[in-house]
Write a protein that holds these residues in place. Structure first.
Motif, mmCIF file in Angstrom:
data_model
loop_
_atom_site.group_PDB
_atom_site.id
_atom_site.type_symbol
_atom_site.label_atom_id
_atom_site.label_comp_id
_atom_site.label_asym_id
_atom_site.label_seq_id
_atom_site.Cartn_x
_atom_site.Cartn_y
_atom_site.Cartn_z
ATOM 1 N N ARG A 153 24.974 -18.512 5.323
ATOM 2 C CA ARG A 153 26.273 -19.061 4.941
ATOM 3 C C ARG A 153 26.281 -20.579 5.038
ATOM 4 O O ARG A 153 27.000 -21.240 4.318
ATOM 5 C CB ARG A 153 27.372 -18.484 5.839
ATOM 6 N N THR A 154 25.550 -21.112 5.996
ATOM 7 C CA THR A 154 25.537 -22.566 6.166
ATOM 8 C C THR A 154 24.368 -23.170 5.408
ATOM 9 O O THR A 154 24.536 -24.068 4.589
ATOM 10 C CB THR A 154 25.421 -22.912 7.671
ATOM 11 N N ARG A 155 23.156 -22.674 5.700
ATOM 12 C CA ARG A 155 21.945 -23.135 5.012
ATOM 13 C C ARG A 155 21.427 -21.967 4.215
ATOM 14 O O ARG A 155 20.982 -20.980 4.773
ATOM 15 C CB ARG A 155 20.884 -23.562 6.039
ATOM 16 N N ALA A 156 21.476 -22.073 2.913
ATOM 17 C CA ALA A 156 21.059 -20.952 2.075
ATOM 18 C C ALA A 156 19.704 -21.280 1.449
ATOM 19 O O ALA A 156 19.488 -22.389 0.968
ATOM 20 C CB ALA A 156 22.093 -20.711 0.984
ATOM 21 N N PHE A 157 18.818 -20.308 1.476
ATOM 22 C CA PHE A 157 17.496 -20.487 0.869
ATOM 23 C C PHE A 157 17.571 -20.064 -0.597
ATOM 24 O O PHE A 157 18.054 -18.975 -0.899
ATOM 25 C CB PHE A 157 16.456 -19.648 1.612
ATOM 26 N N VAL A 158 17.109 -20.923 -1.469
ATOM 27 C CA VAL A 158 17.140 -20.621 -2.900
ATOM 28 C C VAL A 158 15.703 -20.634 -3.411
ATOM 29 O O VAL A 158 14.992 -21.641 -3.302
ATOM 30 C CB VAL A 158 18.010 -21.658 -3.661
ATOM 31 N N LYS A 159 15.306 -19.496 -3.968
ATOM 32 C CA LYS A 159 13.917 -19.372 -4.440
ATOM 33 C C LYS A 159 13.777 -20.065 -5.792
ATOM 34 O O LYS A 159 14.580 -19.826 -6.694
ATOM 35 C CB LYS A 159 13.610 -17.875 -4.546
ATOM 36 N N ILE A 160 12.751 -20.921 -5.936
ATOM 37 C CA ILE A 160 12.568 -21.615 -7.221
ATOM 38 C C ILE A 160 11.290 -21.166 -7.931
ATOM 39 O O ILE A 160 11.144 -21.373 -9.122
ATOM 40 C CB ILE A 160 12.565 -23.150 -7.049
ATOM 41 N N GLN A 161 10.370 -20.616 -7.216
ATOM 42 C CA GLN A 161 9.134 -20.127 -7.859
ATOM 43 C C GLN A 161 8.419 -19.172 -6.929
ATOM 44 O O GLN A 161 8.776 -19.050 -5.756
ATOM 45 C CB GLN A 161 8.223 -21.272 -8.288
ATOM 46 N N GLU A 162 7.433 -18.516 -7.446
ATOM 47 C CA GLU A 162 6.616 -17.598 -6.653
ATOM 48 C C GLU A 162 5.183 -17.704 -7.143
ATOM 49 O O GLU A 162 4.929 -18.034 -8.306
ATOM 50 C CB GLU A 162 7.129 -16.171 -6.817
ATOM 51 N N GLY A 199 30.261 -21.142 0.210
ATOM 52 C CA GLY A 199 30.531 -21.975 1.391
ATOM 53 C C GLY A 199 29.320 -22.649 2.000
ATOM 54 O O GLY A 199 29.453 -23.342 3.011
ATOM 55 N N ALA A 200 28.130 -22.451 1.415
ATOM 56 C CA ALA A 200 26.939 -23.106 1.989
ATOM 57 C C ALA A 200 27.053 -24.617 1.810
ATOM 58 O O ALA A 200 27.524 -25.094 0.772
ATOM 59 C CB ALA A 200 25.674 -22.590 1.321
ATOM 60 N N LEU A 201 26.621 -25.359 2.811
ATOM 61 C CA LEU A 201 26.620 -26.816 2.712
ATOM 62 C C LEU A 201 25.216 -27.349 2.452
ATOM 63 O O LEU A 201 25.044 -28.518 2.157
ATOM 64 C CB LEU A 201 27.174 -27.432 3.999
ATOM 65 N N THR A 234 25.838 -29.574 -9.079
ATOM 66 C CA THR A 234 26.458 -29.031 -7.863
ATOM 67 C C THR A 234 27.012 -30.207 -7.068
ATOM 68 O O THR A 234 26.632 -31.359 -7.298
ATOM 69 C CB THR A 234 25.448 -28.286 -6.952
ATOM 70 N N ALA A 235 27.907 -29.863 -6.127
ATOM 71 C CA ALA A 235 28.414 -30.909 -5.226
ATOM 72 C C ALA A 235 27.906 -30.632 -3.816
ATOM 73 O O ALA A 235 28.503 -31.078 -2.834
ATOM 74 C CB ALA A 235 29.931 -30.914 -5.262
ATOM 75 N N LEU A 236 26.824 -29.872 -3.707
ATOM 76 C CA LEU A 236 26.278 -29.546 -2.393
ATOM 77 C C LEU A 236 25.960 -30.839 -1.639
ATOM 78 O O LEU A 236 25.280 -31.719 -2.181
ATOM 79 C CB LEU A 236 24.983 -28.738 -2.551
ATOM 80 N N PRO A 237 26.423 -30.959 -0.384
ATOM 81 C CA PRO A 237 26.131 -32.204 0.327
ATOM 82 C C PRO A 237 24.679 -32.331 0.752
ATOM 83 O O PRO A 237 24.217 -33.435 1.046
ATOM 84 C CB PRO A 237 27.056 -32.159 1.538
ATOM 85 N N ARG A 238 23.952 -31.196 0.800
ATOM 86 C CA ARG A 238 22.546 -31.288 1.222
ATOM 87 C C ARG A 238 21.658 -30.401 0.368
ATOM 88 O O ARG A 238 21.943 -29.204 0.202
ATOM 89 C CB ARG A 238 22.387 -30.797 2.660
ATOM 90 N N SER A 427 31.243 -25.122 13.487
ATOM 91 C CA SER A 427 30.419 -24.210 12.685
ATOM 92 C C SER A 427 30.537 -24.538 11.202
ATOM 93 O O SER A 427 31.645 -24.699 10.690
ATOM 94 C CB SER A 427 30.898 -22.769 12.866
ATOM 95 N N ASN A 428 29.398 -24.593 10.545
ATOM 96 C CA ASN A 428 29.350 -24.882 9.114
ATOM 97 C C ASN A 428 30.091 -26.176 8.767
ATOM 98 O O ASN A 428 30.809 -26.258 7.780
ATOM 99 C CB ASN A 428 29.923 -23.718 8.289
ATOM 100 N N ARG A 429 29.884 -27.193 9.617
ATOM 101 C CA ARG A 429 30.478 -28.502 9.320
ATOM 102 C C ARG A 429 29.422 -29.584 9.393
ATOM 103 O O ARG A 429 28.504 -29.519 10.217
ATOM 104 C CB ARG A 429 31.585 -28.816 10.336
ATOM 105 N N LEU A 430 29.587 -30.591 8.555
ATOM 106 C CA LEU A 430 28.733 -31.781 8.636
ATOM 107 C C LEU A 430 29.474 -32.811 9.474
ATOM 108 O O LEU A 430 30.662 -33.028 9.266
ATOM 109 C CB LEU A 430 28.531 -32.356 7.234
#
Ligand code: F3S
Length: 449
Positions: A153-162, A199-201, A234-238, A427-430
């Motif tokens: 929820r806070t740090r989400a792993f996104v797969k880009i390749q395999e 909600g992931a940051l 995206t507007a993801l802060p990180r 929790s889940n805050r920068l």
């Protein structure tokens, strides 16, 4: 990194709601790398959508999904131990095992450990459905169960390749993950947007060989283009790039870091600091190229943390080779090192070489490298004392009887802030943290208003 993946904050979780008590509790457990974590998170979301409550630690549960690693024989043993452990915790609960060790060991793993379903990487996407099917006949456990949000929820792993086309001499990964296949940019952007909406940051871009993203395509797709798209759409802060190789460090790639939303952390595996050993390992760089890549990173991204992997005791590694590795690591001033004793993997070309560094020598080299890792990490962290760092807090944990907020800087340094020193829910805050001190596992500080 071959470890049960890092836990965030559970010790102080609230009591389960009535609704949670009626839902089947599923433990999703991950061994191995961030790519495995990305895949587990996606399976956990599927199970959650189907009505399960998810935990990411081995507790009594209604069902288990275990995503395994086979990078070393130690990783294999951990996977077997974990399956047996959850079988003891909840003997009637179905256990679905997938991942790289499942790919390599197949049904032998079921016979040896009692796992109910074993699915290789090619069938990993079916692991959630297989567990739901097996759960069909079970009754959810009911009382006193810790419930918490699904991981990611806070740090989400996104797969880009395999997959990996490099086929280093020691590495089993190409055997269990196949050739490189990149996920098209629009698809990665959609996945990132979904995590942002949930909600992931922070997102962590993962793959078997993430730095080679786009190499399997001829349409101009590259890691730099991917980052441009993610920053624009995206507007993801990180946004964190999980790992790269020295040959992936190009001016175009580094230019993306002009946007401060990209985390200043680069993981580049050195493996050995001695060129003849690197050649025998079939790595695609020499130590000169590696150190030049570090210079470029540090010139383009001030304050960047560079971490690495090192293998101790590769076949024919002499004492002089090892001393050169130590000297290269000192010169590189890494923010942290992950150290692995060489482990011969059947099916790799290095397995044909005699595994000729005696185990006591290998162990001693590992210990020496671990001591160097501790000194290097301490040096990097001490430089943070007195500075203000951006920290993404993931939750709370208990440590030595104290409640702590736990988070990570963008440079991947763990940060602890005593709960009593901050009245705000973190929790889940920068937040901006002034670093006051350093201990072995983390830096400590206080949140600025
Ligand atoms: Fe392990 Fe497979 Fe990752 S072998 S390191 S889980 S790609």
């Amino acid at each position: 990194m071959i470890a049960m993946h890092e836990r965030t904050a559970e010790a102080l979780d609230p009591a389960p709601s009535e609704r949670d008590r009626r839902r089947p509790l599923v433990a999703t457990l991950t061994l191995g790398c961030k790519l495995n974590q990305a895949e587990t998170q996606s399976l956990a979301r599927e199970l959650e959508r189907a009505g399960c409550t998810i935990v990411d630690r081995p507790v009594p549960a209604d069902g288990y999904l275990i995503n395994t690693c086979t990078i070393t024989h130690v990783a294999d043993a951990k996977a077997r131990r974990l399956v047996r452990m959850v079988k003891r915790l909840s003997p009637d609960a179905p256990v679905v095992v997938t991942g790289c060790y499942a790919e390599r060991a197949g049904e032998a793993l079921a016979r040896e450990t009692g796992a109910d379903v074993v699915l290789g990487n090619a069938d990993k996407q079916r692991a959630g459905a297989a567990l739901l099917e097996a759960l069909g006949g079970t009754r959810p456990l009911s009382a006193g169960r810790p419930a918490r949000a699904a991981p990611g929820r806070t740090r989400a792993f996104v797969k880009i390749q395999e997959g990996c086309d490099d086929v280093c001499a020691f590495c089993i990964v190409p055997r269990v993950r196949g050739r490189e296949r990149g996920i098209p940019i629009p698809e990665v952007v959609r996945a990132a947007q979904a995590r942002e909406a949930a909600g992931a940051l922070e997102i962590v871009l993962t793959g078997t060989q993430p730095g080679a993203y786009g190499r399997d395509r001829s349409d101009g797709t590259s890691a730099a283009r991917l980052l441009e798209a993610l920053l624009a759409e995206t507007a993801l802060p990180r946004i964190r790039y999980s790992s790269i190789q020295p040959q992936d460090v190009t001016p175009e790639f580094l230019a993306q870091w002009e946007d401060a939303r990209l985390c200043r952390h680069f993981h580049l595996a050195l493996q050995s600091g001695r060129d003849p050993v690197l050649r025998r390992m079939r790595r695609r760089y020499d130590t000169g190229a590696f150190l030049r890549a570090l210079d470029w990173i540090r010139a383009a991204v001030p304050g960047a943390a560079v971490t690495t992997d090192v293998i101790a005791g590769f076949p024919q590694e002499t004492e002089a080779d090892f001393q050169r590795t130590l000297a290269t690591c000192e010169e590189a001033a890494f923010a942290d090192l992950h150290v692995f004793p060489y482990s011969s993997r059947p099916g790799t070309s290095a397995a044909l070489l005699p595994d000729d560094v005696p185990p006591p020598v290998k162990r001693e080299r590992v210990q020496t490298l671990l001591a160097l890792a501790e000194r290097s990490a301490a040096r990097y962290r001490e430089r943070l004392v007195g500075t203000v760092q951006p920290v993404l807090f993931e939750g709370r944990r208990a440590h030595n009887g104290r409640a702590l907020w736990q988070g990570l800087t963008d440079t991947y340094v763990p940060v602890h802030v005593p709960v009593e020193a901050s009245s705000a829910e973190l929790s889940n805050r920068l937040a901006s943290v002034r670093v006051d001190s350093v201990s072995s596992g983390a830096v400590h500080g206080r949140v600025l208003a």
